[in-house]
Design a protein around this motif. Structure first.
Motif, short mmCIF file in Angstrom:
data_model
loop_
_atom_site.label_atom_id
_atom_site.label_comp_id
_atom_site.label_asym_id
_atom_site.label_seq_id
_atom_site.Cartn_x
_atom_site.Cartn_y
_atom_site.Cartn_z
N VAL A 193 0.80 -1.23 0.00
CA VAL A 193 0.00 0.00 0.00
C VAL A 193 0.83 1.28 0.00
CG1 VAL A 193 -1.96 -1.15 1.08
CG2 VAL A 193 -0.37 0.12 2.50
N SER A 194 2.13 1.18 0.32
CA SER A 194 2.93 2.41 0.30
C SER A 194 3.64 2.59 -1.05
CB SER A 194 3.91 2.44 1.48
OG SER A 194 4.67 1.26 1.49
N ALA A 195 3.46 1.64 -1.95
CA ALA A 195 4.07 1.76 -3.28
C ALA A 195 3.22 2.69 -4.16
CB ALA A 195 4.15 0.38 -3.93
N ASN A 196 3.79 3.16 -5.27
CA ASN A 196 3.00 3.94 -6.23
C ASN A 196 1.82 3.12 -6.73
OD1 ASN A 196 4.53 6.22 -6.12
ND2 ASN A 196 5.72 5.77 -7.96
N GLY A 197 0.70 3.80 -7.04
CA GLY A 197 -0.42 3.11 -7.64
C GLY A 197 -0.21 3.01 -9.16
N SER A 198 -0.99 2.15 -9.82
CA SER A 198 -0.95 2.17 -11.28
C SER A 198 -2.17 1.43 -11.82
CB SER A 198 0.33 1.55 -11.84
OG SER A 198 0.26 0.16 -11.79
N TYR A 199 -2.55 1.78 -13.03
CA TYR A 199 -3.62 1.04 -13.70
C TYR A 199 -3.25 0.88 -15.16
CZ TYR A 199 -5.33 5.75 -14.97
OH TYR A 199 -5.44 7.02 -15.44
N TRP A 200 -4.00 -0.02 -15.82
CA TRP A 200 -3.70 -0.38 -17.20
C TRP A 200 -4.71 0.31 -18.10
CZ3 TRP A 200 -0.19 -3.03 -19.99
CH2 TRP A 200 -0.56 -3.52 -21.24
N GLU A 201 -4.24 1.06 -19.08
CA GLU A 201 -5.17 1.74 -19.99
C GLU A 201 -4.59 1.78 -21.39
OE1 GLU A 201 -8.30 5.17 -19.25
OE2 GLU A 201 -6.24 5.93 -19.17
N ASN A 202 -5.40 1.28 -22.34
CA ASN A 202 -5.02 1.29 -23.75
C ASN A 202 -3.59 0.79 -24.00
OD1 ASN A 202 -7.55 2.30 -24.47
ND2 ASN A 202 -6.89 4.38 -23.96
N GLY A 203 -3.26 -0.31 -23.39
CA GLY A 203 -1.97 -0.93 -23.67
C GLY A 203 -0.80 -0.38 -22.88
N ASN A 204 -1.05 0.56 -21.95
CA ASN A 204 0.06 1.13 -21.16
C ASN A 204 -0.27 1.14 -19.67
OD1 ASN A 204 1.78 2.09 -23.38
ND2 ASN A 204 0.01 3.40 -23.81
N TRP A 205 0.79 1.16 -18.88
CA TRP A 205 0.62 1.37 -17.44
C TRP A 205 0.59 2.87 -17.16
CZ3 TRP A 205 -0.90 -2.45 -14.57
CH2 TRP A 205 -0.53 -3.77 -14.91
N VAL A 206 -0.39 3.32 -16.38
CA VAL A 206 -0.42 4.72 -15.96
C VAL A 206 -0.09 4.72 -14.47
CG1 VAL A 206 -1.83 6.81 -15.78
CG2 VAL A 206 -2.28 5.14 -17.61
N GLU A 207 1.00 5.41 -14.09
CA GLU A 207 1.44 5.38 -12.71
C GLU A 207 0.87 6.57 -11.92
OE1 GLU A 207 5.74 4.96 -10.64
OE2 GLU A 207 5.13 3.42 -12.07
N THR A 208 0.52 6.33 -10.65
CA THR A 208 -0.01 7.41 -9.79
C THR A 208 0.83 7.46 -8.51
OG1 THR A 208 -1.49 6.05 -8.46
CG2 THR A 208 -2.35 6.82 -10.58
N GLU A 209 0.71 8.57 -7.78
CA GLU A 209 1.30 8.63 -6.44
C GLU A 209 0.52 7.64 -5.55
OE1 GLU A 209 3.85 10.67 -5.22
OE2 GLU A 209 4.16 10.96 -7.38
N PRO A 210 1.14 7.17 -4.43
CA PRO A 210 0.36 6.30 -3.54
C PRO A 210 -0.92 7.03 -3.08
CG PRO A 210 2.67 6.40 -2.85
CD PRO A 210 2.50 7.39 -3.96
N MET A 211 -2.04 6.36 -3.12
CA MET A 211 -3.34 6.89 -2.64
C MET A 211 -3.78 8.18 -3.35
SD MET A 211 -3.92 4.64 -0.29
CE MET A 211 -2.88 3.40 0.45
N GLU A 212 -3.27 8.40 -4.55
CA GLU A 212 -3.62 9.65 -5.26
C GLU A 212 -5.07 9.65 -5.75
OE1 GLU A 212 -0.94 10.51 -8.55
OE2 GLU A 212 -2.45 11.80 -9.47
N ILE A 213 -5.56 8.48 -6.20
CA ILE A 213 -6.92 8.43 -6.77
C ILE A 213 -7.88 7.82 -5.75
CG2 ILE A 213 -8.35 7.49 -8.63
CD1 ILE A 213 -5.99 7.73 -10.48
N LYS A 214 -8.86 8.63 -5.37
CA LYS A 214 -9.83 8.18 -4.36
C LYS A 214 -11.23 8.19 -4.95
CE LYS A 214 -12.03 9.90 -0.19
NZ LYS A 214 -12.04 10.96 0.82
N ARG A 215 -12.03 7.18 -4.64
CA ARG A 215 -13.44 7.15 -5.02
C ARG A 215 -14.24 6.72 -3.79
NH1 ARG A 215 -11.47 9.26 -8.78
NH2 ARG A 215 -11.52 8.70 -10.98
N VAL A 216 -15.55 6.97 -3.84
CA VAL A 216 -16.42 6.52 -2.75
C VAL A 216 -17.40 5.53 -3.38
CG1 VAL A 216 -18.13 7.23 -1.04
CG2 VAL A 216 -16.18 8.73 -1.57
N TYR A 217 -17.62 4.39 -2.72
CA TYR A 217 -18.55 3.40 -3.28
C TYR A 217 -19.43 2.84 -2.17
CZ TYR A 217 -20.17 0.07 -6.79
OH TYR A 217 -20.95 -0.61 -7.69
#
Ligand code: NDP
Length: 399
Positions: free
Chosen positions: A191-215
């Motif tokens: 959980v302290s590592a950078n975040g990342s997600y996969w989009e259109n064939g590439n990894w998009v890297e984020t700061e740790p806990m940068e993207i927050k949503r409520v569900y």
């Protein structure tokens, strides 16, 4: 009539052992082997006397010759690795040498680099194929059931899946201001590592806990969740046809995040060794030693987990959305096997995956992620062994 060697005797191993004993038609003999033999003996003493014959052994799973000697002596049909990710490669080496099937729940991570990737284990593909043995990688809940859910969605409801959101919600409360639900060292590295997600064939890297949503999670309620990198993103990006985006979100409470930030700020989460009173210590390993042992959280954790995947894609030219998830109650798990839901939701799929291999349903030579097998018999067993799943074809989507 099968023999399984279970390596590790921690929170997850305890559930695996309980569940193997519940599935004694498949698991007639099990051996629990770990670094600290007394923990294996304690498990045996709790569960002995049923149809499954239990033995125990001491083993250092970092040491290939020791593992080979144990496998040659016990002659298991499969090795279930529920020690730590650092031991994956040594255990795979020993399985290769003895031509024994293999299963784990977490991918390999070198001790000195907080970065998990499948590349080291995928490197064994050809050698496992040649030896005619099966390796099943990442067969816990996430990774694990999330991959099986994906294969099931693909097989039954979609021609192409375009988006996957994996939502891991733990609505449990253990009453401590800060504790981790599984091995603290592995959990904090994740959980302290950078975040990342996969989009259109590439990894998009984020700061740790940068993207927050409520569900709003069924049976749990509204929770804050944060985007993390997670290991199944890597294999699903390759194995799911037509995929354009995959994200992974995990819920965290405010108290957990505040404590984590503070520990990070003072250097306690670092994996760089430091000199302390003439001895080299790793701050994160020291922190692990002072935090509550996750195996002791069972009696005090109340509430539920809700883990699942939301899919968006097309079937017969029409847009389809599909949410499949499991809700698990911490106290119900504790009553049944003496563990909280995080260990339970990991241990049950590990037992089912091993049973799939042992009964020939998932038996093929090579190294595989779970979504590469037929999901149907696994999905049936989830219902039978305590992790029933629910479906929703009109879920609220994550923006
Ligand atoms: P624990 O720390 O509770 O247990 C780990 C066990 O492995 C301990 O019994 C430990 O022995 C043993 N061990 C460690 N090093 C060695 C070694 N060199 N030789 C032999 N035994 C060793 O961890 P958990 O049970 O919480 O987690 C087990 C695994 O499950 C981890 O890999 C974790 O990442 C994974 N996991 C996967 C999840 C998923 O959904 N896919 C979710 C949660 C966890 P000792 O008692 O001596 O320390």
């Amino acid at each position: 009539m099968s023999r399984a060697l279970i390596i590790g005797a921690g929170g997850v191993a305890s559930v695996v052992v309980n569940k193997c004993c519940q599935n004694s038609d498949v698991f007639t003999d099990i051996c629990i082997a770990s670094r600290t033999k007394s923990k294996c003996d304690a498990l045996k003493n709790k569960l002995d006397g049923g149809k499954t014959k239990i033995t125990t052994a001491q083993v250092d799973a970092d040491n290939v010759p020791e593992l080979v000697a144990l496998i040659n002596e016990y002659k298991p049909d499969i090795v279930i690795n529920v020690a730590l990710p650092y031991q994956d490669l040594t255990i795979m080496d020993a399985c290769l040498e003895t031509k024994t099937d293999y299963l784990d729940t977490a991918n390999y991570e070198p001790l000195d680099t907080a970065k998990f990737e499948y590349k080291w284990q995928w490197d064994y593909r050809e050698r496992f194929e040649k030896a005619g043995i099966t390796a099943v990688l990442g067969c816990g809940f996430d990774p694990g059931v999330t991959g099986v859910f994906s294969a099931y969605a693909m097989k039954h409801y979609f021609d192409e899946i375009h988006e996957i959101d994996i939502l891991d919600c733990n609505g449990g409360d253990h009453g401590y201001p800060f504790a981790t639900n599984f091995n603290p060292e592995i959990n904090i590295r994740e959980v302290s590592a950078n975040g990342s997600y996969w989009e259109n064939g590439n990894w998009v890297e984020t700061e740790p806990m940068e993207i927050k949503r409520v569900y709003d999670f069924e049976e749990v309620g509204q929770k804050d969740m944060y985007l993390l990198h997670h290991e199944e993103l890597e294999s699903l990006a390759i194995n799911i046809k037509g995929i354009k985006r995959i994200r992974f979100f995990m819920t965290f409470g405010e108290s957990y995040l505040r404590h984590l930030k503070c520990l990070e700020n003072v250097g306690m989460t670092s994996i760089e060794p430091i000199e302390f009173e003439g001895k080299q210590i790793v701050p994160l390993q020291f922190l692990k030693a002072v935090l509550p042992d996750p195996a002791t959280l069972g009696p005090r954790t109340v509430g539920k987990t809700n883990i699942g995947c939301i899919y968006k894609g097309v079937k017969d030219g029409k847009e389809v959305t599909y949410y499949v998830y499991n809700v698990c109650d911490h106290q119900e798990c504790y009553k049944e096997v003496g563990s909280q839901a995080i260990s339970y939701t990991t241990g049950v799929p590990a037992m089912i995956g091993a049973a799939m291999v042992l009964t020939g349903k998932w038996k093929k030579p090579g190294v595989f992620n779970v979504e590469e097998f037929n999901p149907d018999p696994f999905m049936e067993e989830l219902n039978r062994f305590g992790l029933p799943w629910k479906e929703n074809f009109k879920p609220v989507l994550v923006d």
